[in-house]
Design an enzyme around this catalytic site. Structure first.
Site, PDB file in Angstrom:
ATOM      1  N   HIS A   1     -17.169 -45.512 -19.421  1.00  0.00           N
ATOM      2  CA  HIS A   1     -15.833 -45.290 -18.849  1.00  0.00           C
ATOM      3  C   HIS A   1     -14.944 -46.541 -18.881  1.00  0.00           C
ATOM      4  O   HIS A   1     -13.756 -46.450 -18.569  1.00  0.00           O
ATOM      5  CB  HIS A   1     -15.934 -44.784 -17.405  1.00  0.00           C
ATOM      6  CG  HIS A   1     -16.559 -43.431 -17.295  1.00  0.00           C
ATOM      7  ND1 HIS A   1     -16.068 -42.333 -17.974  1.00  0.00           N
ATOM      8  CD2 HIS A   1     -17.658 -42.990 -16.617  1.00  0.00           C
ATOM      9  CE1 HIS A   1     -16.823 -41.271 -17.714  1.00  0.00           C
ATOM     10  NE2 HIS A   1     -17.804 -41.644 -16.900  1.00  0.00           N
TER      11      HIS A   1
ATOM     12  N   ASP B   1     -23.509 -38.085 -22.575  1.00  0.00           N
ATOM     13  CA  ASP B   1     -23.401 -38.037 -21.116  1.00  0.00           C
ATOM     14  C   ASP B   1     -22.549 -36.813 -20.769  1.00  0.00           C
ATOM     15  O   ASP B   1     -21.751 -36.352 -21.591  1.00  0.00           O
ATOM     16  CB  ASP B   1     -22.708 -39.317 -20.625  1.00  0.00           C
ATOM     17  CG  ASP B   1     -22.613 -39.409 -19.113  1.00  0.00           C
ATOM     18  OD1 ASP B   1     -23.459 -40.084 -18.502  1.00  0.00           O
ATOM     19  OD2 ASP B   1     -21.670 -38.805 -18.541  1.00  0.00           O
TER      20      ASP B   1
ATOM     21  N   HIS C   1     -20.055 -36.661 -18.928  1.00  0.00           N
ATOM     22  CA  HIS C   1     -18.639 -37.025 -18.811  1.00  0.00           C
ATOM     23  C   HIS C   1     -18.086 -37.615 -20.106  1.00  0.00           C
ATOM     24  O   HIS C   1     -18.817 -38.258 -20.857  1.00  0.00           O
ATOM     25  CB  HIS C   1     -18.461 -38.040 -17.668  1.00  0.00           C
ATOM     26  CG  HIS C   1     -18.993 -37.542 -16.360  1.00  0.00           C
ATOM     27  ND1 HIS C   1     -20.261 -37.862 -15.900  1.00  0.00           N
ATOM     28  CD2 HIS C   1     -18.441 -36.723 -15.434  1.00  0.00           C
ATOM     29  CE1 HIS C   1     -20.468 -37.266 -14.733  1.00  0.00           C
ATOM     30  NE2 HIS C   1     -19.383 -36.568 -14.419  1.00  0.00           N
TER      31      HIS C   1
ATOM     32  N   ASP D   1     -26.896 -36.582 -16.810  1.00  0.00           N
ATOM     33  CA  ASP D   1     -26.147 -35.763 -15.847  1.00  0.00           C
ATOM     34  C   ASP D   1     -25.785 -34.414 -16.464  1.00  0.00           C
ATOM     35  O   ASP D   1     -25.106 -33.594 -15.829  1.00  0.00           O
ATOM     36  CB  ASP D   1     -24.907 -36.496 -15.300  1.00  0.00           C
ATOM     37  CG  ASP D   1     -24.188 -37.326 -16.336  1.00  0.00           C
ATOM     38  OD1 ASP D   1     -24.481 -37.156 -17.539  1.00  0.00           O
ATOM     39  OD2 ASP D   1     -23.322 -38.123 -15.948  1.00  0.00           O
TER      40      ASP D   1
HETATM   41  C1  OKP Z   1     -20.170 -41.710 -14.488  1.00  0.00           C
HETATM   42  B1  OKP Z   1     -20.990 -41.381 -15.712  1.00  0.00           B
HETATM   43  C2  OKP Z   1     -18.408 -38.708  -6.340  1.00  0.00           C
HETATM   44  C3  OKP Z   1     -17.384 -38.841  -7.474  1.00  0.00           C
HETATM   45  C4  OKP Z   1     -17.988 -39.551  -8.626  1.00  0.00           C
HETATM   46  C5  OKP Z   1     -17.414 -40.666 -10.663  1.00  0.00           C
HETATM   47  C6  OKP Z   1     -18.268 -39.998 -11.689  1.00  0.00           C
HETATM   48  C7  OKP Z   1     -18.737 -41.037 -12.641  1.00  0.00           C
HETATM   49  C8  OKP Z   1     -19.650 -40.547 -13.711  1.00  0.00           C
HETATM   50  N1  OKP Z   1     -17.888 -39.294  -5.147  1.00  0.00           N
HETATM   51  N2  OKP Z   1     -16.986 -39.815  -9.595  1.00  0.00           N
HETATM   52  O1  OKP Z   1     -20.304 -40.870 -16.799  1.00  0.00           O
HETATM   53  O2  OKP Z   1     -22.174 -40.638 -15.471  1.00  0.00           O
HETATM   54 ZN    ZN Z   2     -21.709 -39.117 -16.641  1.00  0.00          ZN
END
Ligand code: OKP
Ligand code: ZN
Length: 357
Positions: free
Chosen positions: A172, A209, A211, A296
């Site tokens: 990110h 991933d 995301h 994830d």
């Molecule tokens: C990072 B990666 C929970 C909200 C979380 C961020 C997600 C980050 C994902 N309070 N927001 O790509 O696994």
């Molecule tokens: Zn992620």
């Protein structure tokens, strides 16, 4: 499989907002500890890398990071906790979090770092899941160093693939702002390290991933030598990027392929679209591959919603290797937040990878 780990990556331990509460961040040291436990019960070889013991290493690492990251941003990561501490604005065991973010403005003032110490934390971040605590910088550098070490091992030992337990993750971060638990883009570090030996090399990036890797996409958006492809949850975090119509710009047009998938997608749908991504990488024919590997996408993940099970990671690992053959591959850890299943999921992916040759 050789798996690289640096104990300093376990130091970073921060908080995030969940509703109105500050809670321990999902991205925690327990993730890597769980993976280490599973590896120690397997036949794979875990190798320790220790950045802290080598000053010359640190200097050359900072040079590689500086290829894609701004110097003021890096100084912020290094110094901001102590600056808050000196003014007693944070406890020794606390984390600093941003308060105010720059937004598009008719005047141009949002384009330079503010002087205010609180405001700077917002200027150098795009969300609130990137807290900085006393040891964050050590872990951030150790994580980036694992990405670099993975590339060095790929080259010197003529390996076909290597895994680095990079934590915090990186995809990110675009080199100017932290966010989504990411501070330094480990993929960009790996790519720079490869090109230190092979200038102008064509590099493929497969981001699996859950995301979208907005930071990685941004860094390479205008680069025709770097093909970025990502399969991710549609309209999910980081929300503002990841659409299929983002195809790169200028020279880089055509070297960016986003494949957003509906939240809740089945493994069958996932594998079908994974094939598209792999085929596109095959056509690009990179001389090296970097996999942003997040777990994830697992069916129980609190931050993802795909229906992927442990055994499916074997299919995913095998599919990538089968199609792309023996392109040297650095596999870098990104997300994955169901701690109890992380080890089994990684071992499953590696099993498939090793079977796919
Ligand atoms: C990072 B990666 C929970 C909200 C979380 C961020 C997600 C980050 C994902 N309070 N927001 O790509 O696994
Ligand atoms: Zn992620």
């Amino acid at each position: 499989m050789i798996i690289l780990h640096d104990p300093a990556t376990l130091l970073h331990d921060t908080v995030e907002l969940l509703g109105s509460k500050l809670v321990p961040a999902y991205e925690s040291p327990a993730r890597v500890r769980a993976i280490l436990e599973s590896i120690s019960n397997s036949h794979h070889s875990l190798e320790h890398v220790r950045l802290e013991s080598r000053d010359d290493d640190k200097q050359s690492l900072l040079e590689i990071i500086a290829d894609s990251h701004g110097s003021e941003y890096l100084a912020h990561l290094r110094d901001s906790f102590l600056q808050w501490r000196e003014k007693d604005l944070v406890e020794e065991n606390g984390s600093i979090l941003p308060e105010c973010f720059p937004v598009a403005n008719k005047a141009n003032s949002a384009n330079r770092p503010p002087k205010d110490i609180f405001a700077r934390t917002g200027y150098f971040a795009f969300d609130m899941s990137s807290g900085i605590m006393k040891d964050s910088y050590k872990s951030i550098l150790a994580s980036a160093n694992l990405a670099r070490s993975a590339v060095e091992r790929l080259r010197s030992d003529d390996l076909s693939a290597i895994v680095a337990l990079t934590r915090p993750p990186g995809h990110h971060c675009n080199g100017r702002k932290a966010g989504g638990y990411c501070y330094v883009n480990n993929v960009a570090v790996a790519a720079s390290q490869w090109r230190k030996h092979a200038p102008g090399a064509k590099i493929g990036i497969l981001d699996i991933d859950f995301h979208h890797g907005n930071g990685t996409q941004d860094i390479f958006y205008a680069d025709s030598n770097t093909f970025y492809t990502s399969i991710h949850g549609e309209d999910e975090f980081p929300y503002y990027t990841g659409n299929a119509d983002e195809e790169g710009v200028d020279e880089g047009l055509g070297a960016n392929l986003n494949i957003p998938l509906r939240p809740g997608s089945s493994v069958e749908a996932y594998l079908e679209f994974l094939r598209l991504a792999i085929d596109a990488l095959g056509v690009f024919a990179p001389e090296m591959l970097i996999v942003s590997l997040g777990f994830d996408t697992f069916r129980l993940d609190p931050l993802g919603s795909f229906q992927i099970d442990t055994a499916d990671y074997e299919t995913i690992g095998r599919s990538i290797r089968e199609r792309l053959g023996n392109i040297p591959t650095a596999i870098l850890l990104e997300g994955g937040y169901v701690v109890e299943h992380l080890g089994a999921n990684l071992l499953s992916f590696i099993r498939g990878w090793e079977a796919g040759r």
